[in-house]
Design an enzyme around this catalytic site. Structure first.
Site, PDB file in Angstrom:
ATOM      1  N   ASN A 174     -10.427  -3.040  -6.583  1.00  0.00           N
ATOM      2  CA  ASN A 174      -9.211  -1.715  -7.592  1.00  0.00           C
ATOM      3  C   ASN A 174     -10.266  -1.136  -8.982  1.00  0.00           C
ATOM      4  O   ASN A 174      -9.774  -0.521  -9.495  1.00  0.00           O
ATOM      5  CB  ASN A 174      -8.006  -1.967  -7.354  1.00  0.00           C
ATOM      6  CG  ASN A 174      -7.301  -2.741  -6.256  1.00  0.00           C
ATOM      7  OD1 ASN A 174      -6.284  -2.750  -6.392  1.00  0.00           O
ATOM      8  ND2 ASN A 174      -7.433  -1.363  -5.402  1.00  0.00           N
ATOM      9  N   ASP A 198       1.089  -0.954   0.487  1.00  0.00           N
ATOM     10  CA  ASP A 198      -0.274  -0.466  -0.235  1.00  0.00           C
ATOM     11  C   ASP A 198       1.028   1.201  -0.104  1.00  0.00           C
ATOM     12  O   ASP A 198       1.829   1.143   0.934  1.00  0.00           O
ATOM     13  CB  ASP A 198      -1.329  -0.165   1.594  1.00  0.00           C
ATOM     14  CG  ASP A 198      -2.125   1.225   1.094  1.00  0.00           C
ATOM     15  OD1 ASP A 198      -2.047   1.680   0.245  1.00  0.00           O
ATOM     16  OD2 ASP A 198      -2.579   1.086   2.561  1.00  0.00           O
TER      17      ASP A 198
HETATM   18  C1  FPP Z   1      -2.024   0.314  -3.771  1.00  0.00           C
HETATM   19  O1  FPP Z   1      -1.555   1.568  -3.190  1.00  0.00           O
HETATM   20  C2  FPP Z   1      -1.191  -0.497  -4.554  1.00  0.00           C
HETATM   21  C3  FPP Z   1      -2.266  -0.941  -5.619  1.00  0.00           C
HETATM   22  C4  FPP Z   1      -3.576  -0.602  -5.354  1.00  0.00           C
HETATM   23  C5  FPP Z   1      -1.289  -1.862  -6.306  1.00  0.00           C
HETATM   24  C6  FPP Z   1       0.353  -2.340  -5.862  1.00  0.00           C
HETATM   25  C7  FPP Z   1       0.553  -2.819  -7.594  1.00  0.00           C
HETATM   26  C8  FPP Z   1       1.986  -2.882  -7.137  1.00  0.00           C
HETATM   27  C9  FPP Z   1       3.212  -2.691  -6.102  1.00  0.00           C
HETATM   28  C10 FPP Z   1       3.036  -2.321  -8.691  1.00  0.00           C
HETATM   29  C11 FPP Z   1       1.647  -3.136  -9.954  1.00  0.00           C
HETATM   30  C12 FPP Z   1       2.534  -4.040  -9.660  1.00  0.00           C
HETATM   31  C13 FPP Z   1       1.889  -5.427 -10.306  1.00  0.00           C
HETATM   32  C14 FPP Z   1       2.838  -6.784 -10.704  1.00  0.00           C
HETATM   33  C15 FPP Z   1       0.675  -5.249 -10.979  1.00  0.00           C
HETATM   34  P1  FPP Z   1      -2.717   2.984  -3.350  1.00  0.00           P
HETATM   35  O2  FPP Z   1      -2.196   3.587  -5.300  1.00  0.00           O
HETATM   36  O3  FPP Z   1      -3.652   2.658  -3.224  1.00  0.00           O
HETATM   37  O4  FPP Z   1      -1.997   3.764  -2.218  1.00  0.00           O
HETATM   38  P2  FPP Z   1      -2.815   5.080  -1.558  1.00  0.00           P
HETATM   39  O5  FPP Z   1      -3.256   4.684  -0.684  1.00  0.00           O
HETATM   40  O6  FPP Z   1      -1.695   5.931  -1.645  1.00  0.00           O
HETATM   41  O7  FPP Z   1      -3.448   5.911  -3.236  1.00  0.00           O
END
Ligand code: FPP
Length: 239
Positions: free
Chosen positions: A66, A18
């Protein structure tokens, strides 16, 4: 070193990655830049697992929730997944890493799914390390579909209701042969499990760090492992 830090290394580590969005926002960048850096963290952690002898790594890459994100962000995540698969192929083969997915992968675009299935198939015989990506995953949904499959088995006369115990439920989850996670890491400080592996984390140790996922690397992983090794796991017993 004290006795406290000499416990076993976890066999299975699961991570809620996250904070990509916040990492990007802090730098005035587009959210996708955070996801891109997040993909780098995956590489670092996969390597760190190898160094520490952690055989199983499960990552919450895309939740069923998501999909409601803005279309360009979802598309960018899909592209990133494909790029990740292509770039990591050599690493997976060189180190005999088996790739699996859990979740409703039928929700993924056809082309992405095709690339994914190819790598899953090519690595299916490997036992060096086990990388599992949760894609379009939801823990409640996983349990609900297990219940549905058990109901089908009862309906068709293959199972008696009395035979439904914990093992029978576990056998209907996405990848029943994976051991339960010993350690669940969540980055960026939120104290939530967010519908991740609800059944499997019953006895997992939780480790939450304020570090945002794009900043999480080998050093942070080592910190989580050290913390885990100092825990006294009793699985509900007294001693
Ligand atoms: C959370 O950060 C992360 C995700 C929703 C996606 C996870 C994806 C990756 C680590 C990279 C992609 C890798 C692959 C293999 C697809 P957030 O966007 O919810 O962060 P925030 O809470 O700060 O907004």
């Amino acid at each position: 070193m004290t006795d406290a830090v000499q416990g076993d290394v976890p066999r299975h580590v699961a991570i809620i990655m996250d904070g990509n969005g916040r990492w990007a926002r802090q730098r005035g960048l587009a959210r996708i830049k955070g996801h891109e850096r997040g993909a780098e963290s995956i590489r670092a952690v996969l390597r760190a697992c190898r160094e520490f002898g952690v055989k199983y790594l499960t990552l919450y890459a895309i939740s069923i929730e998501n999909w409601i994100r803005p279309k360009p962000e979802v598309k960018a995540l899909m592209n990133l997944l494909v790029r990740f698969l292509r770039q990591e192929a050599k690493e997976l083969h060189d180190n005999k890493i088996r790739l699996r997915t859990i979740g409703r992968t039928e929700d993924l675009p056809k082309q992405v799914r095709k690339e994914l299935l190819k790598v899953i198939d090519e690595t299916s015989g490997y036992t060096g390390q086990h990388l599992t990506l949760a894609l379009s995953y939801g823990g409640r949904m996983e349990i609900a579909q297990a219940a549905r499959q058990l109901a089908e088995l009862v309906k068709s006369g293959k199972l008696e209701p009395e035979q439904i115990d914990e093992n029978a439920v576990a056998a209907q989850l996405y990848e029943p042969e994976l051991p339960d996670p010993d350690l669940l890491i969540r980055t960026s400080g939120e104290m939530r499990v967010s519908n991740f592996l609800l059944w499997q984390i019953s006895y997992a140790e939780l480790y939450v760090t304020d570090v945002l996922w794009p900043d999480f690397g080998e050093k942070e992983f080592a910190g989580a492992i050290e913390d885990y090794r100092s825990r006294d796991r009793r699985f509900g017993g007294h001693e």
